[in-house]
Design a protein around this motif. Structure first.
Motif, short mmCIF file in Angstrom:
data_model
loop_
_atom_site.label_atom_id
_atom_site.label_comp_id
_atom_site.label_asym_id
_atom_site.label_seq_id
_atom_site.Cartn_x
_atom_site.Cartn_y
_atom_site.Cartn_z
N ASN A 195 0.92 -1.05 -0.12
CA ASN A 195 0.17 -0.12 -0.18
C ASN A 195 0.82 1.32 -0.08
OD1 ASN A 195 0.91 -0.31 2.83
ND2 ASN A 195 -1.18 0.11 3.45
N LEU A 196 2.31 1.26 0.47
CA LEU A 196 3.04 2.35 0.66
C LEU A 196 4.25 2.25 -0.30
CD1 LEU A 196 2.47 3.20 4.25
CD2 LEU A 196 1.54 4.38 2.46
N VAL A 197 4.35 0.90 -1.08
CA VAL A 197 5.54 0.84 -1.58
C VAL A 197 5.35 -0.28 -2.71
CG1 VAL A 197 6.50 -1.19 -0.31
CG2 VAL A 197 8.09 0.40 -1.44
N LYS A 198 6.42 -0.26 -3.59
CA LYS A 198 6.24 -1.18 -4.79
C LYS A 198 7.69 -1.68 -4.78
CE LYS A 198 5.69 -3.40 -8.83
NZ LYS A 198 5.17 -4.81 -8.80
N LEU A 199 7.76 -3.05 -4.71
CA LEU A 199 9.36 -3.60 -4.89
C LEU A 199 9.38 -4.39 -6.00
CD1 LEU A 199 9.71 -5.16 -1.12
CD2 LEU A 199 10.63 -3.21 -2.13
N TYR A 200 10.19 -3.99 -6.86
CA TYR A 200 10.26 -4.38 -8.38
C TYR A 200 10.40 -5.90 -8.63
CZ TYR A 200 11.22 0.35 -9.15
OH TYR A 200 11.44 1.89 -8.91
N THR A 201 9.85 -6.20 -9.62
CA THR A 201 10.01 -7.67 -10.56
C THR A 201 11.31 -7.73 -10.98
OG1 THR A 201 9.01 -6.96 -12.60
CG2 THR A 201 7.62 -7.89 -10.67
N THR A 202 11.65 -8.56 -11.66
CA THR A 202 12.99 -8.94 -12.11
C THR A 202 12.86 -7.96 -13.59
OG1 THR A 202 12.14 -10.90 -13.44
CG2 THR A 202 13.57 -10.94 -11.39
N GLY A 203 11.77 -7.85 -14.25
CA GLY A 203 11.66 -7.09 -15.44
C GLY A 203 11.69 -5.67 -15.09
N GLU A 204 11.19 -5.33 -13.97
CA GLU A 204 11.07 -3.87 -13.44
C GLU A 204 12.33 -3.31 -12.93
OE1 GLU A 204 6.34 -3.65 -12.00
OE2 GLU A 204 7.90 -4.38 -10.83
N LEU A 205 12.99 -4.31 -12.30
CA LEU A 205 14.36 -3.79 -12.11
C LEU A 205 15.27 -3.37 -13.21
CD1 LEU A 205 15.30 -6.63 -9.38
CD2 LEU A 205 15.40 -4.31 -8.83
N ILE A 206 15.10 -4.15 -14.26
CA ILE A 206 15.86 -3.65 -15.39
C ILE A 206 15.36 -2.31 -16.00
CG2 ILE A 206 16.52 -4.38 -17.80
CD1 ILE A 206 16.10 -7.42 -16.92
N GLU A 207 13.97 -2.39 -16.33
CA GLU A 207 13.47 -1.28 -16.82
C GLU A 207 13.55 -0.06 -15.97
OE1 GLU A 207 8.87 0.54 -17.63
OE2 GLU A 207 9.33 -1.54 -17.22
N MET A 208 13.39 -0.05 -14.53
CA MET A 208 13.46 1.29 -13.89
C MET A 208 15.04 1.65 -13.66
SD MET A 208 10.55 1.90 -13.54
CE MET A 208 10.05 3.01 -12.24
N ASN A 209 15.59 0.69 -13.38
CA ASN A 209 17.42 1.09 -13.22
C ASN A 209 17.80 1.92 -14.55
OD1 ASN A 209 18.79 0.44 -10.50
ND2 ASN A 209 16.89 -0.89 -10.99
N LYS A 210 17.38 1.18 -15.54
CA LYS A 210 17.80 1.79 -17.07
C LYS A 210 17.33 2.95 -17.21
CE LYS A 210 19.62 -2.12 -19.20
NZ LYS A 210 19.29 -3.05 -20.47
N THR A 211 15.59 3.35 -16.92
CA THR A 211 14.94 4.45 -17.30
C THR A 211 15.52 5.58 -16.41
OG1 THR A 211 12.99 3.34 -17.85
CG2 THR A 211 12.96 5.54 -17.07
N TYR A 212 15.71 5.43 -15.09
CA TYR A 212 16.45 6.36 -14.22
C TYR A 212 17.78 6.63 -13.95
CZ TYR A 212 11.67 7.28 -12.68
OH TYR A 212 10.21 7.55 -12.66
#
Length: 135
Positions: free
Chosen positions: A52-69
């Motif tokens: 409800n207060l946080v999103k812990l990334y999936t493996t796909g999101e780890l790649i996407e978010m770390n690259k995007t940011y």
């Protein structure tokens, strides 16, 4: 250990199927980092977590978010493992034995001493799942 902590938390809204070894290896290969062991243990139970207060990334999101940011460019040696749904990332040192995360604003760069810091397992075990709880 993480299994006992997580499955009893009411702040966790959504679980996912466990990550595979290959998915985790792909993250480390693409980002050229080592994920903390404690985060890998989480991924083997649930490939990411929606709270409800946080999103812990999936493996796909780890790649996407770390690259995007561009986390590795602005905070070398760190990996963003999630966010607070409001402009802050949960950063951990990209080292196997790290157990703490820091809450850092988007575009902020390398974490500093004044950033909110917490022990990952203690935070997961908290009743509210609020990454700001130690502020």
């Amino acid at each position: 250990m993480i299994r006992d902590v997580l499955y009893s938390k009411k702040w966790i809204m959504e679980w996912y199927k466990p990550a595979t070894v290959e998915e985790i290896q792909q993250v480390e290969k693409e980002l050229q980092i080592v994920l903390p062991k404690v985060y890998k243990e989480l991924l083997f139970l649930s490939n990411g977590v929606l709270g409800n207060l946080v999103k812990l990334y999936t493996t796909g999101e780890l790649i996407e978010m770390n690259k995007t940011y561009e986390v590795q460019a602005y905070a070398p040696g760190y990996v963003s493992i999630g966010n607070d749904h409001g402009g802050y990332h949960l950063l951990m040192k990209a080292e196997e034995d790290v157990v703490h995360f820091q809450l850092v604003s988007d575009g902020y760069g390398i974490p500093v001493e004044s950033d909110v810091t917490d022990h990952f397992l203690s935070w997961l075990n908290s009743d509210e799942g609020d990454p700001w709880r130690n502020e």
